[in-house]
Motif scaffolding. Structure first.
Motif, PDB file in Angstrom:
ATOM      1  N   MET A 109      39.199  42.044  47.741  1.00 48.86           N
ATOM      2  CA  MET A 109      38.830  40.673  48.082  1.00 48.86           C
ATOM      3  C   MET A 109      38.455  39.884  46.831  1.00 48.86           C
ATOM      4  O   MET A 109      38.874  38.740  46.647  1.00 48.86           O
ATOM      5  CB  MET A 109      37.654  40.678  49.063  1.00 48.86           C
ATOM      6  CG  MET A 109      37.971  41.157  50.448  1.00 48.86           C
ATOM      7  SD  MET A 109      36.495  41.135  51.505  1.00 48.86           S
ATOM      8  CE  MET A 109      37.169  41.763  53.044  1.00 48.86           C
ATOM      9  N   LEU A 110      37.664  40.514  45.966  1.00 48.80           N
ATOM     10  CA  LEU A 110      37.235  39.827  44.745  1.00 48.80           C
ATOM     11  C   LEU A 110      38.416  39.537  43.827  1.00 48.80           C
ATOM     12  O   LEU A 110      38.488  38.483  43.193  1.00 48.80           O
ATOM     13  CB  LEU A 110      36.193  40.680  44.015  1.00 48.80           C
ATOM     14  CG  LEU A 110      34.874  40.905  44.757  1.00 48.80           C
ATOM     15  CD1 LEU A 110      33.942  41.785  43.926  1.00 48.80           C
ATOM     16  CD2 LEU A 110      34.189  39.580  45.071  1.00 48.80           C
ATOM     17  N   GLU A 111      39.348  40.489  43.761  1.00 50.51           N
ATOM     18  CA  GLU A 111      40.532  40.291  42.931  1.00 50.51           C
ATOM     19  C   GLU A 111      41.357  39.108  43.436  1.00 50.51           C
ATOM     20  O   GLU A 111      41.861  38.298  42.654  1.00 50.51           O
ATOM     21  CB  GLU A 111      41.377  41.557  42.922  1.00 50.51           C
ATOM     22  CG  GLU A 111      42.613  41.455  42.040  1.00 50.51           C
ATOM     23  CD  GLU A 111      43.429  42.747  42.047  1.00 50.51           C
ATOM     24  OE1 GLU A 111      44.552  42.724  41.520  1.00 50.51           O
ATOM     25  OE2 GLU A 111      42.933  43.759  42.582  1.00 50.51           O
ATOM     26  N   LEU A 112      41.487  39.001  44.742  1.00 54.05           N
ATOM     27  CA  LEU A 112      42.238  37.890  45.330  1.00 54.05           C
ATOM     28  C   LEU A 112      41.513  36.561  45.122  1.00 54.05           C
ATOM     29  O   LEU A 112      42.146  35.537  44.856  1.00 54.05           O
ATOM     30  CB  LEU A 112      42.458  38.144  46.824  1.00 54.05           C
ATOM     31  CG  LEU A 112      43.407  39.297  47.176  1.00 54.05           C
ATOM     32  CD1 LEU A 112      43.401  39.560  48.671  1.00 54.05           C
ATOM     33  CD2 LEU A 112      44.825  38.978  46.705  1.00 54.05           C
ATOM     34  N   LEU A 113      40.197  36.573  45.236  1.00 52.91           N
ATOM     35  CA  LEU A 113      39.430  35.341  45.030  1.00 52.91           C
ATOM     36  C   LEU A 113      39.555  34.847  43.595  1.00 52.91           C
ATOM     37  O   LEU A 113      39.628  33.630  43.347  1.00 52.91           O
ATOM     38  CB  LEU A 113      37.959  35.569  45.371  1.00 52.91           C
ATOM     39  CG  LEU A 113      37.587  35.615  46.856  1.00 52.91           C
ATOM     40  CD1 LEU A 113      36.125  35.988  47.017  1.00 52.91           C
ATOM     41  CD2 LEU A 113      37.863  34.277  47.526  1.00 52.91           C
ATOM     42  N   ASP A 114      39.563  35.773  42.647  1.00 58.11           N
ATOM     43  CA  ASP A 114      39.608  35.394  41.234  1.00 58.11           C
ATOM     44  C   ASP A 114      41.009  35.022  40.756  1.00 58.11           C
ATOM     45  O   ASP A 114      41.169  34.520  39.637  1.00 58.11           O
ATOM     46  CB  ASP A 114      39.073  36.534  40.362  1.00 58.11           C
ATOM     47  CG  ASP A 114      37.573  36.724  40.538  1.00 58.11           C
ATOM     48  OD1 ASP A 114      36.920  35.776  41.001  1.00 58.11           O
ATOM     49  OD2 ASP A 114      37.062  37.818  40.225  1.00 58.11           O
ATOM     50  N   ALA A 115      42.017  35.267  41.575  1.00 51.43           N
ATOM     51  CA  ALA A 115      43.390  34.911  41.192  1.00 51.43           C
ATOM     52  C   ALA A 115      43.521  33.400  41.085  1.00 51.43           C
ATOM     53  O   ALA A 115      42.814  32.642  41.743  1.00 51.43           O
ATOM     54  CB  ALA A 115      44.377  35.459  42.225  1.00 51.43           C
ATOM     55  N   GLN A 116      44.403  32.959  40.215  1.00 55.62           N
ATOM     56  CA  GLN A 116      44.633  31.527  39.996  1.00 55.62           C
ATOM     57  C   GLN A 116      46.014  31.146  40.509  1.00 55.62           C
ATOM     58  O   GLN A 116      47.007  31.248  39.791  1.00 55.62           O
ATOM     59  CB  GLN A 116      44.503  31.195  38.500  1.00 55.62           C
ATOM     60  CG  GLN A 116      43.143  31.507  37.905  1.00 55.62           C
ATOM     61  CD  GLN A 116      42.047  30.651  38.530  1.00 55.62           C
ATOM     62  OE1 GLN A 116      42.319  29.605  39.083  1.00 55.62           O
ATOM     63  NE2 GLN A 116      40.817  31.101  38.428  1.00 55.62           N
ATOM     64  N   PRO A 117      46.123  30.697  41.767  1.00 57.07           N
ATOM     65  CA  PRO A 117      47.441  30.354  42.320  1.00 57.07           C
ATOM     66  C   PRO A 117      48.028  29.118  41.651  1.00 57.07           C
ATOM     67  O   PRO A 117      47.305  28.176  41.313  1.00 57.07           O
ATOM     68  CB  PRO A 117      47.130  30.085  43.806  1.00 57.07           C
ATOM     69  CG  PRO A 117      45.681  29.675  43.814  1.00 57.07           C
ATOM     70  CD  PRO A 117      45.031  30.488  42.720  1.00 57.07           C
TER      71      PRO A 117
END
Length: 268
Positions: A53-61
């Motif tokens: 979840m944290l990895e997905l939140l920190d991603a920059q789309p």
């Protein structure tokens, strides 16, 4: 957006005071869910998030234009140095390219505020109670004092941090109006996936709209609004009487001074 930022501040202060062992958290703020009949604000808390979840939140789309991005807040620094509360490690790389220019603009604005003290005091001694120069200088000194701690790679966080500093150091109606303007401008910038010159122009318009809404003055009243309005510093010269506040023109002169200095720098 002004209300959203104020709400976010109170939530962070509550979490910091209620859960002292909590060091940091990720914050996403913006207009993520709206309705034509919606009143109020929505708050969602994600507890015990997994690493995925944290990895997905920190991603920059790259293809979601209105995604405001994730900001990591250090709660233990929020009270003592609010300007350093926002981390630099969760912002889009493209914003970092403008950090040096933004820092220089803010430095120039702060130094101009300080240098304007004598002239402002002279004007305000005649038109007001003589404290405008000291008030503006105090704001400039406070900004310079935290300049190296501001999160310049995240413009919205930079403006919110400056607002927090001025809230406690710059008195009078000028200090309140500066904070209103900065918070409203930050509210718009937080919704931009890529901050461009056009984004800055719109954010200033949002700041002006907030000052007009809460301050009661309008363009042409010879207040700070005219100095912030497009070509405002030039238009202010031809206005003879301030129509909002006892010494509104003094505030307009103060704003025109640092706006002109910043524009001169950007034209170089």
């Amino acid at each position: 957006d002004l209300e959203i930022n104020a709400f976010q501040k109170h939530v962070l202060l509550y979490i910091r005071d209620t859960y002292p062992s909590l060091a940091s958290l990720r914050v996403i703020t913006g207009r993520l869910m709206t309705s034509l009949q919606m009143h109020g604000l929505s708050l969602t808390l994600l507890v015990d998030a997994t690493e995925e979840m944290l990895e997905l939140l920190d991603a920059q789309p790259d293809n979601i234009g209105q995604w405001p991005g994730v900001v990591r807040v250090q709660l233990d620094q929020w009270k003592s140095t609010p300007s350093s509360a926002v981390g630099e490690n969760c912002v889009p790389p493209s914003l970092a390219d403008h950090a040096k220019v933004l820092k220089e603009c803010i430095r120039i604005a702060a130094e101009t505020m300080i240098a304007s003290e004598e002239r402002l005091t002279e004007f305000d001694t005649v038109a007001g109670d003589g404290d405008c120069g000291h008030t503006v200088k105090a704001g400039g000194l406070a900004i310079l004092g935290v300049l190296d701690k501001l999160p310049f790679s995240h413009p919205a966080s930079t403006l919110i941090s400056i607002s927090a500093v001025l809230e406690t150091t710059m008195g009078g109606s000028s200090g309140v109006l500066y904070c209103i303007m900065l918070d409203a401008a930050a509210g718009f910038l937080s919704s931009c996936s890529n901050v461009s010159p056009e984004s800055w122009a719109i954010s200033l318009e949002k700041g002006l709209e907030a000052i007009i809404k809460y301050g009661g003055a309008k363009p042409g009243d010879r207040t700070m609004i005219d100095a912030l309005h497009p070509l405002g510093a030039k238009a202010t010269e031809s206005m003879q009487t301030a129509r909002a506040g006892r010494s509104s023109y003094i505030g307009a002169y103060a704003v025109a001074a640092w706006v002109s200095a910043v524009i001169s720098f950007l034209k170089q």
